[in-house]
Design an enzyme around this catalytic site. Structure first.
Site, mmCIF file in Angstrom:
data_model
loop_
_atom_site.group_PDB
_atom_site.id
_atom_site.type_symbol
_atom_site.label_atom_id
_atom_site.label_comp_id
_atom_site.label_asym_id
_atom_site.label_seq_id
_atom_site.Cartn_x
_atom_site.Cartn_y
_atom_site.Cartn_z
ATOM 1 C CD GLU A 63 -10.449 -6.094 -1.152
ATOM 2 O OE1 GLU A 63 -9.771 -7.164 -1.083
ATOM 3 O OE2 GLU A 63 -11.048 -5.577 -1.782
ATOM 4 C CB CYS A 105 -8.658 1.018 -0.419
ATOM 5 S SG CYS A 105 -9.742 2.192 -0.889
ATOM 6 C CG HIS A 146 -12.903 -2.110 -2.357
ATOM 7 N ND1 HIS A 146 -11.438 -2.973 -2.102
ATOM 8 C CD2 HIS A 146 -12.348 -0.663 -2.367
ATOM 9 C CE1 HIS A 146 -10.432 -1.746 -2.289
ATOM 10 N NE2 HIS A 146 -10.922 -0.717 -2.230
HETATM 11 N N1 PCA Z 1 -11.078 3.827 -2.813
HETATM 12 C C1 PCA Z 1 -9.507 4.027 -3.541
HETATM 13 C C2 PCA Z 1 -9.177 4.905 -2.563
HETATM 14 C C3 PCA Z 1 -10.374 5.628 -2.031
HETATM 15 C C4 PCA Z 1 -11.412 4.726 -2.412
HETATM 16 O O1 PCA Z 1 -12.687 4.925 -1.834
HETATM 17 C C5 PCA Z 1 -9.039 2.615 -3.406
HETATM 18 O O2 PCA Z 1 -9.571 1.572 -3.561
HETATM 19 O O3 PCA Z 1 -7.701 2.647 -3.073
#
Ligand code: PCA
Length: 277
Positions: free
Chosen positions: A151, A214, A235
């Site tokens: 990100e 996140c 991610h």
């Molecule tokens: N993914 C979520 C919150 C916790 C996680 O592992 C997100 O992308 O916000």
């Protein structure tokens, strides 16, 4: 005699251990110590009481005194999340368990976070303040994505399609009332994408971390540490074990390799002076 006194003698009271690393010192002294055994030492090191692996520059060396002597080496704070959204697992938790204790001369400090807007951020930022790591690498799941994504951007907005694990469901509230609209990852995102891809794992940069926990963690951490150390959010897709047969998924093993390649890339960015310090 206490270990800390011995170490002070050996380093002649200088602020920097100089010609001897604390680990070497521990190994040298392990035999003399009673009741402390080399096994105890290994355990303490793996528990993070001691985190010095190789030589470290003077400014990283601090004595805290419990237990005996605590040394702060360059560390990387690595975070992952608990399951959420009705899932029984979060692959990032499994990845955290699989990662080694050290990468090069950096000690990894692994931290599992609750999927809660406020507590995730508070817990991670408190640990950041305690450890003062050289970098922060945060992991989360983005089910439905087909690649590992690095990100670039945290947005100052929170939206829950589903409530977080505490039941809180924001609708457009800011992460921090005093913060700007967006904050940008302070690591070399493209360098990380190249490193993960070179390890053979499909990886892309992403300009959209969502608006859930996140994103709030990424934004909150960048706001808190001012991007002073390389700070990045990664991610990962669904794990194969999660059984979403109609969605893209990846093996935990491959996601772990991707995460390790990303952490290594960040530490190399620091060593080469591209980012941080
Ligand atoms: N993914 C979520 C919150 C916790 C996680 O592992 C997100 O992308 O916000």
């Amino acid at each position: 005699m206490k270990l800390s006194d011995l170490f002070r003698d050996r380093t002649q009271g200088r602020d920097c251990p100089g010609d001897i690393s604390f680990r070497e010192f521990l190994e040298e002294k392990a035999a003399d110590m009673d009741p402390l055994t080399p096994d105890d030492l290994e355990k303490w090191i793996s528990d993070g009481h001691f985190a010095l692996f190789g030589e470290v520059p003077g400014q990283w060396w601090t004595e805290v005194g419990i237990p005996l002597l605590k040394v702060r080496a360059r560390g990387v704070l690595v975070t992952a999340f608990e399951p959420f959204g009705g899932e029984t697992m979060n692959p990032t938790e499994a990845i955290l368990g699989e990662l080694p204790e050290t990468v090069g001369s950096f000690a990894l400090r692994k931290l599992l976070l609750p999927v809660e807007f406020a507590r995730a951020r508070e817990t991670a930022c408190a640990e950041y303040d305690r450890l003062r790591p050289a970098a922060v690498v945060m992991l989360g799941q983005a089910g439905g994505r087909s690649t590992v994504t690095v990100e670039t951007t945290g947005k100052n907005v929170m939206n829950g399609r589903i409530p977080d694990n505490s039941g809180y469901e924001p609708h457009g509230e800011p992460v921090d009332e005093n913060g700007p609209e967006k904050l940008f990852s302070s690591a070399d995102v493209d360098g990380i994408v190249r490193a993960v891809s070179a390890a053979g794992i499909p990886c892309e940069r992403s300009d959209d971390a969502g608006e859930y926990v996140c994103n709030a963690l990424l934004y909150g951490m960048l706001f808190h540490n001012g991007g002073k150390v390389p700070t990045v959010f990664i991610h990962v897709p669904y794990a194969t074990e999660q059984g979403h047969i109609d969605k893209p998924s990846m093996e935990i093993r491959d996601m772990t390799r991707a995460s390790l390649a990303a952490i290594r890339s960040v530490t190399e960015q620091i060593e080469s002076g591209i980012v941080g310090m």
